[in-house]
Scaffold this active site. Sequence first.
Site, PDB file in Angstrom:
ATOM      1  CE  LYS A 100      -3.772  -2.443   2.274  1.00 62.54           C
ATOM      2  NZ  LYS A 100      -4.540  -2.642   3.527  1.00 62.54           N
ATOM      3  CB  ALA A 101       3.593   2.744   1.395  1.00 58.47           C
TER       4      ALA A 101
END
Length: 307
Positions: free
Chosen positions: A275-276
Site C-alpha cells: 500500500k506504500a
Amino acid sequence: MKVNQIDVDSNMKISDLMNQFDESGVLGAGRVARACNILADMIQDDEMNVFMSLGGPLIPGGMRNLVSKMIKQGHVNVIISSGANLTHDLVEAFGGSHYRHEGKDDEELNEEGIGRIADINVGSDDFTIFESEITKIFEEIASKKKVISIQELLYEIGLLIDDENSFIANAARNNVPIFAPGIIDSMIGLQLWIFSQDHDFTISAAGDMPYLSDIVFSSLKVGAILLGGGLTKHYTLASNVITGGLDSAIQITMDRPEAGSLGGAPLEEAKSWSKAKCGSNLASVVGDVTIIFPLIYAAALDKIDGD
C-alpha cells in the site's frame, strides 16, 4: 550526525522554526520537520496526484478554510472524507455554526438541544436546517438521476452549494473528486436513507471504483496526506494497492501502534501490504491534526515561496 539544539527568536518565520526542528532531527520535532519537507515536495511535484484523507472532527474543529484553500491552490487532487466532515461542512454552508464548549454538563446540553464533540458544540436547530436543505438538494439531484455513485452525488451537491468556504463546493468547482466510503455512517447518510424510503433514488458505493481506479492508474506518482486514521486512511491506502502503493505520504494521528489498529499503524507498515512502495518517502507524526497540520502546511508554503 549530532542533534542540534533548537534556537528560537522573535523575528523567526514559521519556516525558520521548521528548519530548527529539521536540524534537531529527533523526536517529535524531527518527525514534524520530515512531514513538512515531504508535504512541500508533494505540492511542488507536478507529476504527483495528492490524495488527502479527512478523518475525525476536522471540519467542526476549524480546518474547513484550510482544506478549501488547498483545493483552490491545487495542492490536493483527491479527497477521501468521513461522512461526518461532509455533514459539518454542509451545516456551515446552510448557515449553521460550531461553538466552543462552555463547560456545561452533558445532560444539560441534551435538554438544550446541543450535541458535544470534545470541546465543540453543535445546536440541534442547525441540524434541523441541514435536514431541510439537504432534502431539497436530494430532490433536485434525484430529478435528474435515479442511480448515482457517492462521488457523483457529492459533486452534484457541491455545484448546488453557495458558500465560498465550503470544501464540498470548492472541490466541485475545481474538479477535485471527493470519495466517502463511510457516508452512510453520518447525518448525511441518515438523510439519504430517509429520502430513499419514498423516492426512487439509489446510491452506488461500487460505482466509485471505476473512476477511482482510473485516477490511480493514470497517475505517474501518488502522494497522500492522511489526517486521522480509520476508514478514510485505509481507503486511500487500499485504492493505491493496484499499482503497488503510494510513492510518498505523511500521516498525523493521535492513535498509537501498540493495539494494532490501522489508525495507529506507522506508514512503514503499509509497505508490507504494497500500500506504500518500497523506497517510498514516508513520515508519521503522533499528535493533534488541528495543531500540527496547519503548522506544517504554513511552513511548507513559506519554503515553497522562498525557493
